[in-house]
Structure formats: C-alpha cells, structure tokens
Design an enzyme around this catalytic site. Structure first.
Site, PDB file in Angstrom:
ATOM      1  N   ARG A  58       0.816  -1.215   0.000  1.00  0.00           N
ATOM      2  CA  ARG A  58       0.000   0.000   0.000  1.00  0.00           C
ATOM      3  C   ARG A  58       0.850   1.266   0.000  1.00  0.00           C
ATOM      4  NH1 ARG A  58      -1.551   1.554   4.810  1.00  0.00           N
ATOM      5  NH2 ARG A  58      -2.345  -0.381   5.678  1.00  0.00           N
ATOM      6  N   TYR A 113     -17.021  20.018 -12.007  1.00  0.00           N
ATOM      7  CA  TYR A 113     -17.545  18.665 -12.260  1.00  0.00           C
ATOM      8  C   TYR A 113     -18.547  18.326 -11.140  1.00  0.00           C
ATOM      9  CZ  TYR A 113     -17.159  13.501 -12.493  1.00  0.00           C
ATOM     10  OH  TYR A 113     -17.414  12.162 -12.564  1.00  0.00           O
ATOM     11  N   ASP A 185      -8.644  21.144 -11.320  1.00  0.00           N
ATOM     12  CA  ASP A 185      -8.952  19.931 -12.073  1.00  0.00           C
ATOM     13  C   ASP A 185      -8.475  20.192 -13.498  1.00  0.00           C
ATOM     14  OD1 ASP A 185     -10.103  17.913 -13.626  1.00  0.00           O
ATOM     15  OD2 ASP A 185     -11.857  17.727 -12.322  1.00  0.00           O
ATOM     16  N   LYS A 210      -9.519   9.406 -17.991  1.00  0.00           N
ATOM     17  CA  LYS A 210      -9.781  10.008 -19.318  1.00  0.00           C
ATOM     18  C   LYS A 210      -8.552   9.849 -20.218  1.00  0.00           C
ATOM     19  CE  LYS A 210     -13.195  11.446 -16.770  1.00  0.00           C
ATOM     20  NZ  LYS A 210     -14.231  10.491 -16.433  1.00  0.00           N
TER      21      LYS A 210
HETATM   22  C1  LIG Z   1     -13.603  16.978 -15.299  1.00  0.00           C
HETATM   23  C2  LIG Z   1     -13.681  15.682 -14.579  1.00  0.00           C
HETATM   24  N1  LIG Z   1     -13.021  15.561 -13.425  1.00  0.00           N
HETATM   25  C3  LIG Z   1     -13.064  14.427 -12.709  1.00  0.00           C
HETATM   26  C4  LIG Z   1     -13.788  13.338 -13.146  1.00  0.00           C
HETATM   27  C5  LIG Z   1     -13.853  12.116 -12.282  1.00  0.00           C
HETATM   28  O1  LIG Z   1     -13.090  11.077 -12.796  1.00  0.00           O
HETATM   29  P1  LIG Z   1     -13.421   9.556 -12.433  1.00  0.00           P
HETATM   30  O2  LIG Z   1     -14.583   9.190 -13.284  1.00  0.00           O
HETATM   31  O3  LIG Z   1     -12.170   8.833 -12.757  1.00  0.00           O
HETATM   32  O4  LIG Z   1     -13.755   9.506 -10.989  1.00  0.00           O
HETATM   33  C6  LIG Z   1     -14.480  13.410 -14.346  1.00  0.00           C
HETATM   34  C7  LIG Z   1     -15.267  12.259 -14.830  1.00  0.00           C
HETATM   35  O5  LIG Z   1     -16.056  12.337 -15.726  1.00  0.00           O
HETATM   36  C8  LIG Z   1     -14.433  14.630 -15.079  1.00  0.00           C
HETATM   37  O6  LIG Z   1     -15.116  14.780 -16.218  1.00  0.00           O
END
Ligand SMILES: Cc1ncc(COP(=O)(O)O)c(C=O)c1O
Length: 394
Positions: A58, A113, A185, A210
């Site tokens: 871990r 998000y 982000d 992504k």
């Molecule tokens: C801009 C953005 N940030 C974070 C996330 C979260 O990622 P995860 O789906 O891997 O939790 C997403 C998912 O769609 C996203 O579009």
C-alpha cells in the site's frame, strides 16, 4: 530512465521515457507489474530497523514509483511529487481533504464537475468545511469572496460541460496574496496543454480515467503537488490507506506513453468537427474554448497550448423528441458518461439542475461531444445523418 538526455527534452519525449529503467529490469522496455502486499526483510535486524526500499504494498511498489516518476516529470518544474488514487473523483476529494478541515472555507467554481460539488455539499460539509461557489468568470474579483478562513480556491478550466474558461493566473494571485492555495482539475487539458504549476496552481488533479488511460478501460486519478502541499497530500493518502491496484497503475503508465499522439489527434479532429458544427443551421453556439467565436478564447490562447476532444453545443430551440432522434441516429457516437477514450461519445446535459452561483440559460438543448480517434470525415457524415433525423422529427 536509465540514461539522462544531454539536453532538456519536450513533454512528448518525457511521456515516452519518464519512469522507465530498462537496465534495472533485464533490458525489458516496460516495468513489471508488482502484485504485492508483504515485503520480506532478509534479517531480524533489518526488520527491526525497517531497513528496505519498500515497506508494504500500500505504501508503494516499483510499479507505483514508475508511474509517479513519469507523472512528476511530465508536470515539470514546480511539481514536487504525485499521489496516485483509484479514480479521478477520489483524487479530487483526497486533495480537498488534504488542504481543508473543520472550520475552514473553500471557494469552488460553479462550473465544477458535478460529483466534486456533491462531495463539497456532502462529506466535506459534514467534516465542517464550508463551500462557496463562485462565477467561473470572476477573475481577480475572487478577492470579494475570500474570508480569513479560506484555505483553497478550486478551479477547473474549461468546465467539462459548459466550457467556461477561468483566468487562473488572476485567481491564483489573489488567493496567494490572501494565504490560500489554488487547486485545479486539469483533466481536460492535461499538463501537455496547460501547465498548472506555471500558472499558479499548488495542486493539480487529473482524472486519469480520461486521457491518461485513453482506452475507456481503467479508473484512475492523480494529484500533483508543489513542495508546499506535497507533505499534507501524501500524509492524507497514507493515513486513509488509499492506493491503486497494480494492473490499473500499469494501464495508466501504458496509456501515458501514447497520450501525446492521441491528444494531438483529439485536438485536431475536435476542432474540425466543432468548426463544422458552428456552420450548421441547427446549432446556436459551439462551446469550445479554442474557437475564436468563444468568449473564453482569449484566455485559452494566452494560457493553453492545445485543446482536447471534449466540447458542447447549444442547439436552436427544438423538441426533446427531435434531440433524441438526432442522438439515436448516430452510429459512431456512443451515448455514455466519461470521455478521453479512443471513441466518440455524445450526451445530453443540463447545468440548470445544479448551478447555484450563476444562472445557466443557454437558450436551447445542450449536447456534449467527445471526439475520438475515428476519421473526422466519418464523424461529420454521421452527424449529418443525425441532423437529417432531427429535421424529420421536429
Ligand atoms: C472533469 C472531470 N473531473 C473528474 C472526473 C472524475 O473522474 P473519475 O470518473 O475517474 O472519478 C471526471 C469524470 O467524468 C471529469 O469529467
């Protein structure tokens, strides 16, 4: 990397080489995947003194080291280290927990998000952290919302549905003057097209699900930190027992190697399709920051070096039935959440459901596209058939 290049290399070169040590792995190009929990000590003395390169699965393995090193090198100057998390959302919530606690206040862009908002309004609130949402276009006026207990300003540019751009350097200047951190982000641009640490971010988050993964087959997230924020970030990750499965780390590292060429193609095809959509009579607006018609274009041009394949459109007012007919007609666009994989996607969305600091009134139905790696001419032909179906259903 076993050998150090003699001159500085570009990020695309780092993507290929960073975190690799063929010499240490019998010459093999890629690192092994360590499925590991227990690490054995050779002697009692070593065990008592905790003398070993690794302590416990871990807490890190050669597989996580390779990925962390590669991501740190990709971020470049200003990045002191990276934490790996099991999803993008886990990376966001972990970074927030690392910077704020009971009695603190955070400022979060209204374009964030949506699950980030759910965390702030749910778990974070229960932990005693107050969140204020702000207009993504606020710029230096963020000063008006700062409180003595504001610990962090959360930015996301562009917003992943509305594509509002944010003046991150202006926000960062105010935040830093007031002793607050800036966290971002950066999933849309990745460090290839936006350099968070050069623009004032202290922590930068990517949903590796992504573009890092790039194949719609892995959940993964990461937080990059500067020297000031790294100790708190790592401490949060360790004390909460967060780690990523070895195969997922390997898929993330494998995805990273080709992210440069994939993003270049997403960028090019995304713009081609966006420009075509801009000319369509059914489309009121294309929400893509790299289009000159976009209100965020100037900021994009100043701060970004590319765009990814994700953008939205506002249709001229039409019935829900005709929007569904358009979507149902598409053969090359899957209908599903997430993005950043090799394939094209479309979803219908509505920000009015959750915006609280700003009013979302686009003036027509809204659709979000992810432009994948298919031939863009084929995608345009598919969209043309969709518009024919829309017209036939009005
Ligand atoms: C801009 C953005 N940030 C974070 C996330 C979260 O990622 P995860 O789906 O891997 O939790 C997403 C998912 O769609 C996203 O579009």
């Amino acid at each position: 990397m076993a050998k150090t290049p003699k001159t500085p290399v570009k990020p695309e070169t780092k993507l290929v080489n960073a975190g690799r040590d063929p010499k240490g792995q019998h010459g093999f190009v890629n690192p092994p995947v360590y499925h590991a929990s227990t690490v054995l000590y050779p002697t009692a003395e070593d065990q008592v003194a905790h003398r070993s390169s690794y302590q416990y699965g871990r807490r890190g393995t050669p597989t996580s080291d390779a990925l962390e090193t590669a991501l740190t090198e990709l971020e470049g100057d200003g990045c002191a280290g990276v934490a790996l998390l099991p999803s993008g959302l886990a990376a966001i919530s972990t970074a927030l927990i690392a910077v704020a606690g009971s009695g603190d206040h955070v400022l979060v862009t209204d374009s964030v998000y949506r699950p980030t908002r759910n965390f702030c309004d749910g778990g974070f609130k229960r932990m005693g952290v107050e969140t204020t949402y702000y207009d993504p276009l606020i710029g230096a006026d963020i000063a008006k919302l700062m409180k003595p207990n504001t610990r962090a300003v959360f930015v996301e540019a562009p917003g992943s549905q509305s594509f509002d751009m944010q003046d991150i350097p202006a926000i960062a200047k105010v935040a830093h003057d007031r002793g607050a951190l800036v966290m971002m982000d950066n999933t849309w641009a990745t460090p290839l097209y936006f350099r968070p640490f050069d623009k004032g971010a202290d922590l930068s988050i990517q949903a590796g699900t992504k573009y890092i993964g790039g194949h719609s087959d892995v959940m993964f997230g990461c937080v990059s930190a500067n020297a000031k924020t790294l100790p708190a970030l790592k401490n949060t990750v360790y004390t909460m027992g967060l780690c990523v499965g070895p195969d997922d780390m390997y898929l993330a590292l494998r995805g990273l190697r080709t992210m440069g060429v994939r993003l270049a193609r997403h960028n090019e095809s995304g713009l081609k399709v966006a420009r075509w959509l801009e000319q369509r009579p059914e489309v009121a607006r294309v929400l893509h920051p790299a289009l000159a018609s976009n209100p965020g274009y100037k900021i994009w041009q100043r701060d970004f070096t590319g765009s990814s394949g994700l953008f939205s459109i506002v249709l001229k007012p039409t019935s829900e039935k005709s929007v569904h007919a358009f979507m149902n007609e598409l053969a090359l666009f899957g209908m599903g959440y997430s993005w950043g994989g090799f394939e094209s996607l479309v979803i219908s969305f509505d920000c009015t459901e959750y915006r609280s600091a700003t009013k979302w009134a686009p003036g027509g139905p809204t659709l979000r596209f992810h432009i994948g790696l298919e031939d863009p001419g084929d995608l345009i032909a598919d969209l043309e058939r969709g518009f024919a179906a829309l017209a036939a259903t009005k």
